[in-house]
Every structure is written in C-alpha cells, then in structure tokens.
Design an enzyme around this catalytic site. Structure first.
Site, mmCIF file in Angstrom:
data_model
loop_
_atom_site.group_PDB
_atom_site.id
_atom_site.type_symbol
_atom_site.label_atom_id
_atom_site.label_comp_id
_atom_site.label_asym_id
_atom_site.label_seq_id
_atom_site.Cartn_x
_atom_site.Cartn_y
_atom_site.Cartn_z
ATOM 1 N N ALA A 36 38.066 -5.005 19.397
ATOM 2 C CA ALA A 36 39.197 -5.451 18.584
ATOM 3 C C ALA A 36 39.622 -4.372 17.591
ATOM 4 O O ALA A 36 38.788 -3.648 17.038
ATOM 5 C CB ALA A 36 38.812 -6.718 17.820
ATOM 6 N N SER A 41 39.500 -8.917 14.577
ATOM 7 C CA SER A 41 38.262 -9.478 15.117
ATOM 8 C C SER A 41 37.917 -10.797 14.443
ATOM 9 O O SER A 41 37.910 -10.895 13.207
ATOM 10 C CB SER A 41 37.098 -8.501 14.910
ATOM 11 O OG SER A 41 35.864 -9.126 15.237
ATOM 12 N N HIS A 75 35.123 -11.954 14.193
ATOM 13 C CA HIS A 75 33.851 -11.791 13.483
ATOM 14 C C HIS A 75 34.063 -11.647 11.978
ATOM 15 O O HIS A 75 33.177 -11.976 11.193
ATOM 16 C CB HIS A 75 33.091 -10.584 14.023
ATOM 17 C CG HIS A 75 32.446 -10.828 15.345
ATOM 18 N ND1 HIS A 75 31.255 -11.507 15.473
ATOM 19 C CD2 HIS A 75 32.816 -10.501 16.599
ATOM 20 C CE1 HIS A 75 30.910 -11.566 16.742
ATOM 21 N NE2 HIS A 75 31.848 -10.970 17.456
ATOM 22 N N ASP A 108 28.219 -13.599 18.492
ATOM 23 C CA ASP A 108 27.764 -13.208 19.822
ATOM 24 C C ASP A 108 26.328 -13.689 19.924
ATOM 25 O O ASP A 108 25.520 -13.394 19.035
ATOM 26 C CB ASP A 108 27.821 -11.690 20.002
ATOM 27 C CG ASP A 108 29.248 -11.163 20.014
ATOM 28 O OD1 ASP A 108 30.176 -11.966 20.194
ATOM 29 O OD2 ASP A 108 29.426 -9.951 19.835
ATOM 30 N N GLU A 162 34.341 -12.642 27.689
ATOM 31 C CA GLU A 162 33.072 -12.367 27.006
ATOM 32 C C GLU A 162 32.222 -13.630 27.042
ATOM 33 O O GLU A 162 32.482 -14.578 26.299
ATOM 34 C CB GLU A 162 33.308 -11.927 25.554
ATOM 35 C CG GLU A 162 34.022 -10.589 25.426
ATOM 36 C CD GLU A 162 34.126 -10.117 23.979
ATOM 37 O OE1 GLU A 162 33.691 -10.861 23.062
ATOM 38 O OE2 GLU A 162 34.638 -9.014 23.760
ATOM 39 N N HIS A 203 30.474 -14.625 23.527
ATOM 40 C CA HIS A 203 31.205 -14.782 22.273
ATOM 41 C C HIS A 203 31.594 -16.239 22.047
ATOM 42 O O HIS A 203 32.406 -16.795 22.783
ATOM 43 C CB HIS A 203 32.454 -13.896 22.291
ATOM 44 C CG HIS A 203 33.241 -13.918 21.010
ATOM 45 N ND1 HIS A 203 33.168 -12.906 20.080
ATOM 46 C CD2 HIS A 203 34.109 -14.824 20.506
ATOM 47 C CE1 HIS A 203 33.976 -13.181 19.064
ATOM 48 N NE2 HIS A 203 34.554 -14.347 19.305
#
Length: 200
Positions: free
Chosen positions: A99, A104, A106, A113, A162, A165
C-alpha cells in the site's frame, strides 16, 4: 483525509489517512512475540478489535487452530519504509502488493495479518491449501472480522488477494456481510448507500 476512522470505514487509495493519524485506543498484544515484529508498534491493535481477536483466538484453540497476530498497527513512517524496501527489490510491481503510505488499513489499528502455530512451528507463509487458513476464513465473521482482500475481487479492492489479512468491522457488519454473501467492504458500502436499512 479521514480525521477519524469508524470500524467499518474504507481506507484505500481513494480514501487515505493523514500521515499524522494515530488511533487513540491502541493496546499491546502480549500473547506471543513473533520473529519478524518490531516491538515498538507492530504488536498493537485497536482495543475493541484486540478484545474480539482474543475471543477468536480462544475459539480457535478450542477447535485446534492456533492463530496469532503477525502484524497489526503500522504507522505512516513504517509504511514508507515497507514501500521503499519493496520498490528497491521489485520495482513498480511493488505497487500491486504494498500500500502507498496513508492507504494501508494497518494504520487504523483495525487490520491484522495473522500467522499460525502448527505442530509447534511458527507459520507465516500462508495459502489456501492449509486447513487452518480455511478455518480462519470460515469463522472470522463470528468475531467481527472479514477477509479484507478476497480472491477475484482485486479490481474492487485495489489489492491482490491476501489470505492472511483480516479487518475488524464489528460483529454486526461482519454478520451482515456473511449472511448476505457480501465479499468486500466496498460492496457493503455501495449496498448501504443504495438501499440503506431496507437492505442491511
């Protein structure tokens, strides 16, 4: 730029976060220290998301699945570091898997993750052939998590598939998405805007 993030908000290239955005209610994961984590920040998650993850993990252990957090919160500067590393290593291909800083999930503290402990071994390289991965995907919604970047939805999410994720969206939203077979957060919001409470 989003000044504040709700648990079901979209964060992506079209909806980035300010570089100074830091969630206010981050808590530290003290379950296990995985080999590749920088303890300064990657072991943190939003408090509500983390409490739900602990419930999920306990349920997993009861069913023989040992799920752990491989990576949680990532501040803007760390996202810059990841992108630079991958650009040097992979060139422009990096933009398909990494990203752009500020885009992102996150950074919200709501994404993680996951990794697995299988036969006492730490397993971070995951794929769909691993039964425990399938189990996580099938049960995550019960605890407010969704598989954020599903296979076949790359054009919608803007990211490659993913399998590791997860994104916390809250139990109400994750249940709706599961029950109505809505695979992405983008599609959920389109339906929500179009039909409102009549549909959702």
């Amino acid at each position: 730029m989003k000044p504040k993030v709700k648990i079901d908000d979209i964060v992506n290239k079209e909806h980035p976060l300010d570089k100074n955005y830091v969630p206010k209610n981050l808590v530290k994961d003290n379950i296990i220290q995985t080999p590749n984590l920088d303890d300064r920040y990657l072991t943190y998650l939003d408090k509500e998301a983390y409490e739900s993850f602990l419930e999920f993990r306990e349920y997993g252990l009861y069913n023989g699945v040992n799920i752990i957090i491989d990576s949680g919160y990532r501040p803007y500067k760390y996202q810059q570091k990841i992108l630079l590393y991958n650009l040097i290593k992979h060139g422009d291909e990096a933009y398909k898997t990494v990203a752009i800083p500020g885009t992102s999930e996150h950074q919200t503290g709501l994404a993680l993750d996951f990794a697995l402990i299988i036969n006492n071994f730490y397993v971070e390289v995951l794929n769909d052939f691993i039964e425990e991965v399938k189990w996580v995907h099938e049960n995550a919604y019960k605890f407010g998590f969704i598989l954020r970047y599903p296979k076949g939805k790359e054009e919608i999410t803007g990211f490659n598939y993913e399998c590791w994720h997860l994104r916390y969206v809250g139990k109400d939203v994750s249940k709706i998405m599961h029950d109505e077979n809505i695979e992405t957060l983008e599609e959920y919001h389109i339906l929500k805007r179009t039909y409102g409470k009549k549909y959702l």
